[in-house]
Design a protein around this motif. Structure first.
Motif, mmCIF file in Angstrom:
data_model
loop_
_atom_site.group_PDB
_atom_site.id
_atom_site.type_symbol
_atom_site.label_atom_id
_atom_site.label_comp_id
_atom_site.label_asym_id
_atom_site.label_seq_id
_atom_site.Cartn_x
_atom_site.Cartn_y
_atom_site.Cartn_z
ATOM 1 N N LEU A 1 -0.166 -5.673 7.396
ATOM 2 C CA LEU A 1 1.042 -5.709 8.203
ATOM 3 C C LEU A 1 1.616 -4.302 8.156
ATOM 4 C CD1 LEU A 1 2.797 -8.950 6.869
ATOM 5 C CD2 LEU A 1 1.360 -8.697 8.909
ATOM 6 N N VAL A 2 2.130 -3.826 9.280
ATOM 7 C CA VAL A 2 2.649 -2.463 9.358
ATOM 8 C C VAL A 2 4.015 -2.478 10.017
ATOM 9 C CG1 VAL A 2 2.239 -0.134 10.233
ATOM 10 C CG2 VAL A 2 0.293 -1.592 9.656
ATOM 11 N N LYS A 3 4.965 -1.790 9.391
ATOM 12 C CA LYS A 3 6.271 -1.565 10.006
ATOM 13 C C LYS A 3 6.447 -0.063 10.116
ATOM 14 C CE LYS A 3 11.170 -2.386 9.787
ATOM 15 N NZ LYS A 3 12.303 -2.833 9.005
ATOM 16 N N LEU B 1 0.848 -1.192 0.000
ATOM 17 C CA LEU B 1 0.000 0.000 0.000
ATOM 18 C C LEU B 1 0.884 1.242 0.000
ATOM 19 C CD1 LEU B 1 -2.675 -0.924 2.702
ATOM 20 C CD2 LEU B 1 -2.873 -1.115 0.223
ATOM 21 N N ASP B 2 0.418 2.284 -0.662
ATOM 22 C CA ASP B 2 1.129 3.552 -0.617
ATOM 23 C C ASP B 2 1.043 4.100 0.800
ATOM 24 O OD1 ASP B 2 1.773 3.545 -3.320
ATOM 25 O OD2 ASP B 2 -0.076 4.568 -3.880
ATOM 26 N N GLU C 1 5.654 1.380 6.445
ATOM 27 C CA GLU C 1 5.545 0.386 5.377
ATOM 28 C C GLU C 1 4.303 -0.458 5.639
ATOM 29 O OE1 GLU C 1 8.091 -3.286 3.380
ATOM 30 O OE2 GLU C 1 8.980 -2.134 5.010
ATOM 31 N N LEU C 2 3.448 -0.590 4.629
ATOM 32 C CA LEU C 2 2.182 -1.314 4.763
ATOM 33 C C LEU C 2 2.036 -2.366 3.674
ATOM 34 C CD1 LEU C 2 0.230 1.979 5.065
ATOM 35 C CD2 LEU C 2 0.169 0.277 6.868
ATOM 36 N N TRP C 3 1.628 -3.577 4.085
ATOM 37 C CA TRP C 3 1.314 -4.657 3.147
ATOM 38 C C TRP C 3 -0.064 -5.191 3.506
ATOM 39 C CZ3 TRP C 3 4.090 -6.342 -1.048
ATOM 40 C CH2 TRP C 3 5.348 -5.778 -1.214
ATOM 41 N N ALA C 4 -1.023 -5.074 2.584
ATOM 42 C CA ALA C 4 -2.413 -5.430 2.851
ATOM 43 C C ALA C 4 -2.713 -6.890 2.540
ATOM 44 C CB ALA C 4 -3.347 -4.552 2.027
ATOM 45 N N PHE C 5 -3.543 -7.474 3.397
ATOM 46 C CA PHE C 5 -4.079 -8.797 3.135
ATOM 47 C C PHE C 5 -5.128 -8.657 2.039
ATOM 48 C CE2 PHE C 5 -2.440 -9.047 7.404
ATOM 49 C CZ PHE C 5 -1.871 -10.309 7.449
#
Length: 79
Positions: A58-60, A33-34, A41-45
């Motif tokens: 997920l978020v870092k 995700l932007d 940093e974001l990665w969507a399920f």
């Protein structure tokens, strides 16, 4: 009836490791995700808005460590 959980965030320290774990266990690819912030940093399920369930990522984020209070759940409510 709509799911009362509308979004969740799982904070992680090692994004590559967490992403690999969830993609392997769930047999699904996460989507980047932007981010409005360079340190986020974001990665969507994967999510189908026409199906039951909640979206999440997920978020870092610098300064946030995973652990007992590192998962946020957002509910749909009046206020």
């Amino acid at each position: 009836m709509a799911n009362p959980v509308v979004w969740f965030e799982i904070y992680v320290a090692d994004m590559a490791r967490a992403k690999r774990f969830y993609e392997t266990v769930l047999e699904r690819n996460l989507e980047r995700l932007d981010s409005p912030l360079p340190e986020l940093e974001l990665w969507a399920f994967p999510m189908d808005p026409q199906s039951a369930g909640a979206a999440g990522a997920l978020v870092k984020m610098e300064g946030i460590e995973p652990g007992g209070n590192s998962t946020l759940v957002y509910f749909d409510c009046e206020d």
